[in-house]
Design an enzyme around this catalytic site. Structure first.
Site, PDB file in Angstrom:
ATOM      1  N   GLU A 171       0.780  -1.241   0.000  1.00 13.75           N
ATOM      2  CA  GLU A 171       0.000   0.000   0.000  1.00 13.75           C
ATOM      3  C   GLU A 171       0.810   1.289   0.000  1.00 13.75           C
ATOM      4  OE1 GLU A 171      -2.965  -0.056   3.089  1.00 13.75           O
ATOM      5  OE2 GLU A 171      -4.125  -1.595   2.066  1.00 13.75           O
ATOM      6  N   GLU A 368      -5.382  -8.529   1.375  1.00 10.33           N
ATOM      7  CA  GLU A 368      -6.044  -8.130   2.624  1.00 10.33           C
ATOM      8  C   GLU A 368      -7.516  -7.902   2.347  1.00 10.33           C
ATOM      9  OE1 GLU A 368      -4.427  -4.698   4.595  1.00 10.33           O
ATOM     10  OE2 GLU A 368      -2.371  -5.404   4.339  1.00 10.33           O
TER      11      GLU A 368
HETATM   12  C1  PNW Z   1      -4.339  -1.555   5.505  1.00 14.50           C
HETATM   13  N1  PNW Z   1      -8.254   3.429   4.174  1.00 14.50           N
HETATM   14  O1  PNW Z   1      -4.367  -0.177   5.764  1.00 14.50           O
HETATM   15  C2  PNW Z   1      -2.972  -2.045   5.949  1.00 14.50           C
HETATM   16  O2  PNW Z   1      -2.270  -2.718   4.941  1.00 14.50           O
HETATM   17  C3  PNW Z   1      -3.012  -2.825   7.219  1.00 14.50           C
HETATM   18  O3  PNW Z   1      -1.747  -2.746   7.823  1.00 14.50           O
HETATM   19  C4  PNW Z   1      -4.125  -2.345   8.108  1.00 14.50           C
HETATM   20  O4  PNW Z   1      -4.105  -2.881   9.388  1.00 14.50           O
HETATM   21  C5  PNW Z   1      -5.424  -2.694   7.397  1.00 14.50           C
HETATM   22  O5  PNW Z   1      -5.444  -2.161   6.082  1.00 14.50           O
HETATM   23  C6  PNW Z   1      -6.687  -2.212   8.122  1.00 14.50           C
HETATM   24  O6  PNW Z   1      -6.680  -0.824   8.201  1.00 14.50           O
HETATM   25  C7  PNW Z   1      -5.371   0.676   5.336  1.00 14.50           C
HETATM   26  O7  PNW Z   1      -8.383   4.485   4.826  1.00 14.50           O
HETATM   27  C8  PNW Z   1      -5.495   1.873   6.002  1.00 14.50           C
HETATM   28  O8  PNW Z   1      -9.007   3.191   3.198  1.00 14.50           O
HETATM   29  C9  PNW Z   1      -6.449   2.794   5.605  1.00 14.50           C
HETATM   30  C10 PNW Z   1      -7.278   2.490   4.540  1.00 14.50           C
HETATM   31  C11 PNW Z   1      -7.175   1.286   3.884  1.00 14.50           C
HETATM   32  C12 PNW Z   1      -6.200   0.376   4.283  1.00 14.50           C
END
Ligand code: PNW
Length: 471
Positions: A171, A368
């Site tokens: 990401e 994920e």
């Molecule tokens: C991902 N959004 O983060 C990460 O890869 C993980 O480490 C994290 O724990 C997981 O998703 C859950 O949050 C994100 O705002 C953070 O759309 C923010 C977003 C999406 C993914």
């Protein structure tokens, strides 16, 4: 189109079922056995940066409990485990001297996974940059492409005889967009676009150089990325104009004054896979890409084996008479939301898979997908997370729909194996199949882990038994 699974409701025979984690979120042991600090170890100690002042110091204590956790994975029937490597465990200063104890940790972890029949998927960068490199500018410093390639070479040399599946970056949208542009993630910077696009380019170059190294070292390697996603979902999926509006919203970058610019999907995979930046870069920062040697793009654009994406929710769109050709529908009153506040949009998995395959023509992995829910251990000592089961049933059914239409799906990884450190949200959000009590560090597999186990052993056929009104 053909369906290569053993039955119409199963996933393909080669499909891989796993669960995912990241080093900073589960390991703890932040200063043990020679490890150097990462930007998250520093950031979480900054007042007000992380909810409740939660830190990465102990997390799930996976650094000490990994053997027991692998036993839980085996009991669940997991076929694969996606973990990330802590760069500063291997290079405490980011470059230079190798910390052998760090390599040994991951080497033993991999041996134990393989001994339990679990296929390791290693992510090289899941956000925990060595603080020593941040002090040299971090992702702003072009030299980081070589620092990262050296790190990749060291790790691939140590693990590559046993680890075949490699993800360079997790990401870039989030660690750059939140970390370097809106400042809510480590290292907490708020840079303007002119500087941000150096970080974008340096990540791309680092990916290209690391990919080349992994390929030259690891026999039969499979290399790719895991991007975050902003997925357009057609408001009316029977209307082809809505579908095209959703495709545009998914594939083409939008430009805004803030960090939302970096939530778009294309800034990384377009150069990595197509060998060019989206035209929106030239339009908004004229001449920006011309300052780099032409050879950069050749280095960035390496052959990849898969396209990995993470999906939680999307944007419902319809066609619009504006420059981008679409607009987002407003939130619906009372629509389902998970604990973290994200809407529930199962069909985005189907549309994302279609749009990404049409665009990039690579087999797909979901690296994920999952939700944070209101999970606690009940009076009977169990965690009955029925909402997770329902959520996953809906999302996986939509993923299967893409398979049924001939999109090549390589696998699915649940986020997450266990509850863990949810970045700026600290330990409040629980995304795991396994509950973690942070006082005692006791693990309690949730009801969903039994259910997931049955999904895995039926290669997804179980889902069709409860498939009704699942959109
Ligand atoms: C991902 N959004 O983060 C990460 O890869 C993980 O480490 C994290 O724990 C997981 O998703 C859950 O949050 C994100 O705002 C953070 O759309 C923010 C977003 C999406 C993914």
């Amino acid at each position: 189109m053909s369906n290569s699974g053993s039955s119409a409701s199963a996933f393909p025979d080669s499909f891989v079922w796993g669960a995912a984690t990241a080093s900073a979120q589960i390991e703890g042991g932040w200063d043990e056995d020679g490890r150097g600090p990462s930007i998250w170890d520093v950031f979480c100690r900054r007042e007000g940066a992380v909810l409740n002042g939660d830190t990465t110091s102990v997390a799930c204590d996976f650094y000490h409990r990994w053997k027991d956790d692998i036993a839980l994975m085996r009991d669940m029937g997991l076929q694969a485990f996606r973990f990330s490597i802590s760069w500063s465990r291997i290079f405490p200063d980011g470059t230079g001297k190798i910390n052998q104890a760090g390599l040994d940790f991951y080497s033993q972890l991999v041996d134990e996974l393989l001994a339990n029949g679990i296929r390791p998927y290693a992510t090289l960068y899941h956000w925990d940059l060595p603080q020593a490199l941040q002090l040299k500018g971090g992702w702003l410093n072009r030299e980081i492409a070589d620092w990262f390639a050296d790190y990749a070479e060291t790790v691939a040399t140590c693990l590559g005889d046993r680890v075949k599946d490699w993800i360079t970056f997790n990401e870039p949208q989030i660690f750059l967009g939140f970390g370097y542009s809106d400042g809510t993630h480590a290292p907490g910077l708020t840079l303007p676009h002119e500087e941000m696009f150096h970080t974008v380019h340096n990540v791309n170059l680092a990916h290209g150089r690391a990919t080349k190294k992994i390929r030259s070292i690891v026999e039969n390697s499979q290399v790719g990325i895991a991007i975050a996603t902003k997925i357009g979902i057609p408001a009316d999926e029977n209307n082809p104009e809505h579908v095209e509006a959703a495709r545009k919203a998914t594939i083409h970058p939008e430009w805004s004054e803030d960090h939302n610019t970096y939530l778009n999907n294309a800034w990384w995979p377009d150069p990595m896979i197509h060998g060019r930046y989206p035209k929106e870069l030239e339009k908004n920062l004229p001449g920006f890409a011309d300052q780099f040697p032409a050879s950069d793009m050749e280095e960035i654009c390496q052959p990849l084996d898969f396209f990995g994406y993470n999906y939680y929710f999307g944007v419902i769109v319809e066609p619009a008479d504006n420059e981008k050709g679409w607009q987002a529908l407003p939130d619906q009153p009372g629509e389902p939301r998970t604990m973290i506040g994200w809407p529930v949009h199962p069909s985005g998995l189907y549309w994302a898979s279609r749009f990404f395959y049409d665009e990039y023509q690579l087999p797909l992995y979901i690296f994920e997908n999952g939700l944070s829910s209101m999970d606690w251990v009940d009076t009977a000592g169990e965690v009955k997370d029925h909402q997770r089961i329902d959520f996953l049933t809906r999302y996986l059914t939509q993923y299967h729909r893409a398979h049924a239409e001939g999109v090549p799906l390589a696998g699915y990884f649940h986020w997450s194996l266990m509850d863990n450190f949810e970045w700026a949200q600290g330990y409040r959000e629980r995304f795991g199949l396994i509950h973690v009590d942070y006082k005692t560090l006791k693990r309690t597999p949730k009801l969903s882990s039994q259910w997931y186990s049955d999904v895995i052993s039926s290669n997804g056929e179980l889902l069709s038994a409860s498939r009704h009104e699942l959109k």
